[in-house]
Design a protein around this motif. Structure first.
Motif, mmCIF file in Angstrom:
data_model
loop_
_atom_site.group_PDB
_atom_site.id
_atom_site.type_symbol
_atom_site.label_atom_id
_atom_site.label_comp_id
_atom_site.label_asym_id
_atom_site.label_seq_id
_atom_site.Cartn_x
_atom_site.Cartn_y
_atom_site.Cartn_z
ATOM 1 N N PHE A 42 0.828 -1.202 0.000
ATOM 2 C CA PHE A 42 0.000 0.000 0.000
ATOM 3 C C PHE A 42 0.863 1.253 0.000
ATOM 4 C CE2 PHE A 42 0.614 -1.375 4.386
ATOM 5 C CZ PHE A 42 0.954 -0.212 5.058
ATOM 6 N N GLU A 43 0.233 2.380 -0.311
ATOM 7 C CA GLU A 43 0.899 3.683 -0.304
ATOM 8 C C GLU A 43 0.253 4.584 0.726
ATOM 9 O OE1 GLU A 43 2.314 4.343 -4.962
ATOM 10 O OE2 GLU A 43 0.621 5.459 -4.136
ATOM 11 N N ILE A 44 1.078 5.382 1.399
ATOM 12 C CA ILE A 44 0.562 6.444 2.244
ATOM 13 C C ILE A 44 1.285 7.740 1.873
ATOM 14 C CG2 ILE A 44 -0.151 4.978 4.168
ATOM 15 C CD1 ILE A 44 2.434 5.669 5.597
ATOM 16 N N ALA A 45 0.581 8.839 1.956
ATOM 17 C CA ALA A 45 1.164 10.148 1.635
ATOM 18 C C ALA A 45 1.483 10.858 2.945
ATOM 19 C CB ALA A 45 0.207 10.969 0.783
ATOM 20 N N THR A 46 2.577 10.452 3.561
ATOM 21 C CA THR A 46 2.989 11.027 4.832
ATOM 22 C C THR A 46 4.047 12.099 4.613
ATOM 23 O OG1 THR A 46 4.133 10.519 6.908
ATOM 24 C CG2 THR A 46 4.587 9.082 5.054
ATOM 25 N N PRO A 47 4.093 13.134 5.443
ATOM 26 C CA PRO A 47 5.138 14.150 5.294
ATOM 27 C C PRO A 47 6.508 13.700 5.773
ATOM 28 C CG PRO A 47 3.768 14.662 7.192
ATOM 29 C CD PRO A 47 3.119 13.495 6.495
ATOM 30 N N ILE A 48 6.592 12.545 6.435
ATOM 31 C CA ILE A 48 7.877 12.095 6.980
ATOM 32 C C ILE A 48 8.892 11.894 5.853
ATOM 33 C CG2 ILE A 48 9.054 10.253 8.246
ATOM 34 C CD1 ILE A 48 6.441 9.790 9.766
ATOM 35 N N LEU A 49 10.023 12.606 5.941
ATOM 36 C CA LEU A 49 11.127 12.570 4.981
ATOM 37 C C LEU A 49 10.742 13.108 3.609
ATOM 38 C CD1 LEU A 49 12.814 9.113 5.792
ATOM 39 C CD2 LEU A 49 13.452 11.377 6.634
ATOM 40 N N ARG A 50 9.586 13.772 3.503
ATOM 41 C CA ARG A 50 9.134 14.250 2.198
ATOM 42 C C ARG A 50 10.089 15.287 1.618
ATOM 43 N NH1 ARG A 50 7.929 11.958 -0.881
ATOM 44 N NH2 ARG A 50 6.478 10.861 0.481
ATOM 45 N N ARG A 51 10.514 16.255 2.414
ATOM 46 C CA ARG A 51 11.428 17.274 1.896
ATOM 47 C C ARG A 51 12.790 16.681 1.559
ATOM 48 N NH1 ARG A 51 10.369 22.701 5.655
ATOM 49 N NH2 ARG A 51 8.147 22.937 5.149
ATOM 50 N N THR A 93 9.498 7.531 -2.003
ATOM 51 C CA THR A 93 9.776 8.247 -3.254
ATOM 52 C C THR A 93 8.769 9.399 -3.311
ATOM 53 O OG1 THR A 93 8.408 6.632 -4.449
ATOM 54 C CG2 THR A 93 10.795 6.278 -4.465
ATOM 55 N N GLU A 94 7.932 9.451 -4.326
ATOM 56 C CA GLU A 94 6.897 10.490 -4.357
ATOM 57 C C GLU A 94 5.884 10.267 -3.252
ATOM 58 O OE1 GLU A 94 5.177 10.687 -8.203
ATOM 59 O OE2 GLU A 94 7.019 11.372 -9.169
ATOM 60 N N ASP A 95 5.570 9.024 -2.971
ATOM 61 C CA ASP A 95 4.774 8.638 -1.817
ATOM 62 C C ASP A 95 5.586 7.614 -1.036
ATOM 63 O OD1 ASP A 95 2.235 10.076 -2.035
ATOM 64 O OD2 ASP A 95 1.957 8.943 -3.886
ATOM 65 N N THR A 96 5.031 7.131 0.066
ATOM 66 C CA THR A 96 5.707 6.110 0.858
ATOM 67 C C THR A 96 5.044 4.774 0.574
ATOM 68 O OG1 THR A 96 6.284 7.689 2.594
ATOM 69 C CG2 THR A 96 6.296 5.364 3.187
ATOM 70 N N GLN A 97 5.813 3.860 -0.033
ATOM 71 C CA GLN A 97 5.297 2.530 -0.351
ATOM 72 C C GLN A 97 5.708 1.562 0.749
ATOM 73 O OE1 GLN A 97 7.486 3.878 -3.118
ATOM 74 N NE2 GLN A 97 5.712 5.127 -3.587
ATOM 75 N N ILE A 98 4.746 0.787 1.226
ATOM 76 C CA ILE A 98 4.992 -0.159 2.316
ATOM 77 C C ILE A 98 4.494 -1.536 1.905
ATOM 78 C CG2 ILE A 98 4.445 -0.765 4.723
ATOM 79 C CD1 ILE A 98 4.114 2.221 5.276
ATOM 80 N N ARG A 99 5.314 -2.539 2.170
ATOM 81 C CA ARG A 99 4.862 -3.928 2.049
ATOM 82 C C ARG A 99 4.839 -4.502 3.449
ATOM 83 N NH1 ARG A 99 7.290 -9.030 0.022
ATOM 84 N NH2 ARG A 99 9.181 -7.903 -0.506
ATOM 85 N N ALA A 100 3.705 -5.058 3.844
ATOM 86 C CA ALA A 100 3.532 -5.468 5.237
ATOM 87 C C ALA A 100 2.824 -6.815 5.322
ATOM 88 C CB ALA A 100 2.725 -4.417 5.998
ATOM 89 N N ARG A 101 3.070 -7.461 6.437
ATOM 90 C CA ARG A 101 2.388 -8.704 6.765
ATOM 91 C C ARG A 101 1.268 -8.361 7.733
ATOM 92 N NH1 ARG A 101 2.765 -12.527 10.765
ATOM 93 N NH2 ARG A 101 2.401 -14.683 10.122
ATOM 94 N N VAL A 102 0.031 -8.686 7.355
ATOM 95 C CA VAL A 102 -1.147 -8.254 8.100
ATOM 96 C C VAL A 102 -1.919 -9.488 8.552
ATOM 97 C CG1 VAL A 102 -3.255 -6.861 8.005
ATOM 98 C CG2 VAL A 102 -1.242 -6.160 6.686
ATOM 99 N N PRO A 103 -2.246 -9.586 9.848
ATOM 100 C CA PRO A 103 -2.894 -10.817 10.335
ATOM 101 C C PRO A 103 -4.312 -11.019 9.818
ATOM 102 C CG PRO A 103 -2.763 -9.182 12.088
ATOM 103 C CD PRO A 103 -1.944 -8.649 10.950
ATOM 104 N N THR A 104 -5.088 -9.923 9.673
ATOM 105 C CA THR A 104 -6.484 -10.038 9.233
ATOM 106 C C THR A 104 -6.874 -8.786 8.446
ATOM 107 O OG1 THR A 104 -7.381 -8.945 11.203
ATOM 108 C CG2 THR A 104 -7.110 -11.360 11.291
ATOM 109 N N ARG A 105 -7.950 -8.896 7.695
ATOM 110 C CA ARG A 105 -8.471 -7.719 6.997
ATOM 111 C C ARG A 105 -8.976 -6.673 7.996
ATOM 112 N NH1 ARG A 105 -9.311 -8.115 1.459
ATOM 113 N NH2 ARG A 105 -8.791 -10.176 0.614
ATOM 114 N N GLU A 106 -9.504 -7.145 9.124
ATOM 115 C CA GLU A 106 -9.980 -6.208 10.148
ATOM 116 C C GLU A 106 -8.830 -5.349 10.664
ATOM 117 O OE1 GLU A 106 -12.881 -9.297 9.545
ATOM 118 O OE2 GLU A 106 -10.741 -9.442 10.020
ATOM 119 N N ALA A 107 -7.654 -5.970 10.857
ATOM 120 C CA ALA A 107 -6.484 -5.213 11.302
ATOM 121 C C ALA A 107 -6.069 -4.197 10.240
ATOM 122 C CB ALA A 107 -5.324 -6.159 11.607
#
Length: 214
Positions: free
Chosen positions: A7-16, A106-120
């Motif tokens: 997934f992607e998130i548009a966070t300001p962390i390290l954006r500049r 990069t332009e956004d923050t791309q994350i690959r994660a292991r998720v236990p459930t869809r609810e999580a």
């Protein structure tokens, strides 16, 4: 069934900072003994001479230390500022047992994660929205559908674990040192230590805690 979610998130962390370089790979996120949030990250780009000026101008960064500079890229320890910590979603991921495998800025923050459930996953998404952080799912897989993720480790973690095993790092007594394995991989001792810890944690979660995949 455990999920692998990209997934992607548009966070300001390290954006500049990333605007001045081509890519930042976050190797590890942790909290120091004094309660500060720190990132161990690789910085890539054609002109790395500008990266520290970019860190100075980035209001999500409080401090940084250059750790290593092998083969045209740099490894930094970055301490987040109060603003950076306020936009951090990692504590929420930990709360819902979501394990980050890869984080690329990069332009956004791309994350690959292991998720236990869809609810999580949906609970994590809701917290992102509460923080006004745009969230977009790219792909979702059953963990067993991804051969490369069969034991919950990334390609880089697998490489580090295999080389360490073959060189005798896990022998008793050890046949080699952390430094020797790091030299073999072309990375720093600190980066290798973080990669081994994360790889072992992912491996143990998928084999001992959740049961080995069939």
């Amino acid at each position: 069934m455990t999920l692998i979610v990209e997934f992607e998130i548009a966070t300001p962390i390290l954006r500049r900072t990333v605007d001045a370089v081509s890519r930042i790979d976050v190797e590890e996120i942790y909290q120091s003994a004094t309660g500060e949030t720190k990132l161990i990250c690789w910085v890539y780009g054609d002109d790395l001479g500008s990266v520290e000026t970019a860190f100075d101008d980035d209001d999500t960064v409080r401090a940084y230390t250059r750790l290593e500079e092998p083969n045209g890229h740099r490894l930094y320890s970055v301490t987040l500022s109060e603003r950076g910590q306020s936009h951090l979603t990692y504590p929420t991921a930990a709360e819902y047992d979501i394990g980050y495998h890869e984080i690329t800025v990069t332009e956004d923050t791309q994350i690959r994660a292991r998720v236990p459930t869809r609810e999580a996953l949906f609970a994590y998404r809701d917290v992102c929205h509460e923080k006004d952080i745009p969230f977009r799912i790219q792909r979702i897989f059953q963990e067993s559908d991804r051969t490369g993720d069969r034991y919950g480790v990334t390609d880089r973690q697998r490489e580090a674990l295999v080389v360490a095993l073959e060189e005798g790092y896990f022998d008793v007594p050890r046949s080699t040192t952390l430094t020797a394995v790091a030299d073999e991989l072309g990375i720093s001792d600190q980066a290798l230590s973080a990669r081994l810890r994360r790889g072992q944690a992912n491996l143990l979660r998928t084999t001992l805690r959740d049961g080995a995949p069939s």
